[in-house]
Write an enzyme that holds these catalytic residues in place. Sequence first.
Site, PDB file in Angstrom:
ATOM      1  NE  ARG A  95       6.148  -0.098  10.739  1.00  0.00           N
ATOM      2  CZ  ARG A  95       5.057  -0.246   9.987  1.00  0.00           C
ATOM      3  NH1 ARG A  95       5.037   0.278   8.767  1.00  0.00           N
ATOM      4  NH2 ARG A  95       4.011  -0.903  10.430  1.00  0.00           N
ATOM      5  CE  LYS A 103      -2.411  -0.998   3.756  1.00  0.00           C
ATOM      6  NZ  LYS A 103      -1.843  -2.295   4.183  1.00  0.00           N
ATOM      7  NE  ARG A 130       1.821  -4.938  11.676  1.00  0.00           N
ATOM      8  CZ  ARG A 130       2.919  -4.673  10.962  1.00  0.00           C
ATOM      9  NH1 ARG A 130       4.079  -5.232  11.270  1.00  0.00           N
ATOM     10  NH2 ARG A 130       2.854  -3.843   9.950  1.00  0.00           N
ATOM     11  NE  ARG A 150       6.857  -2.519   6.071  1.00  0.00           N
ATOM     12  CZ  ARG A 150       5.524  -2.524   5.995  1.00  0.00           C
ATOM     13  NH1 ARG A 150       4.932  -2.029   4.930  1.00  0.00           N
ATOM     14  NH2 ARG A 150       4.781  -3.039   6.956  1.00  0.00           N
ATOM     15  NE  ARG A 188      -4.729  -1.695  10.083  1.00  0.00           N
ATOM     16  CZ  ARG A 188      -3.644  -1.094   9.574  1.00  0.00           C
ATOM     17  NH1 ARG A 188      -3.718   0.135   9.133  1.00  0.00           N
ATOM     18  NH2 ARG A 188      -2.501  -1.742   9.488  1.00  0.00           N
TER      19      ARG A 188
END
Length: 190
Positions: free
Chosen positions: A134, A14, A146, A128, A89
């Site tokens: 992160r 996204k 998640r 990532r 969401r």
Amino acid sequence: MLNLVLFGPPGSGKGTQSAKLIEKYQLVHLSTGDILRAEIKAQTPLGIDAKTRIDKGELVPDEVVINMISNKLDQNHDAKGFIFDGFPRTTAQAEALDNLLKGKGTSISVMLALDVDDQELINRILLRGKDSGRADDQDLSIIENRIAIYNRETAVVADYYKAQGKLRLIHGVGSIDDIFASLCSSIENN
Ligand code: AMP
């Protein structure tokens, strides 16, 4: 106005595709994940509160993200349109978004839903995490949580837009440019 919901599980691309869509269609990008990370960095009360949930891979409460989006819509009167990334969401968020946009005399044009299998998502998120640092991208159990929450609470949001005839499914595996071309053709043939 062109108002897009870019939808899909964590790691479905996204953020990457948003950057390209913003450039092409001159839209304002509203990513609730990015806004929350900025709040955490600035150590605001909202950020400090959200961090405990984000670190576990849980969703932050609906009213928190709905307020954030409401404020951003108010701050961007002159926008040609918006791209909503990571929001809505939950069905409650989708309903709230419809109401907020209705109040501004506009609506969602289309939901573009990126479809990527779970193993590919995990591989991409771990990669990532190495770059971004992160914390929620570096721990396998948080990532799995998640994805589980996405499947349990978020995936149904697609049905909300399907019922409005606005859902477009996009195969999210392949080259970034090919996926971008599929997104553009869904927008333009809308
Ligand atoms: P993202 O960058 O979109 O993957 O979001 C990172 C984290 O921020 C998520 O795992 C959630 O904890 C939180 N978050 C982002 N957007 C939302 C939302 N619309 N509703 C609830 N929590 C969110």
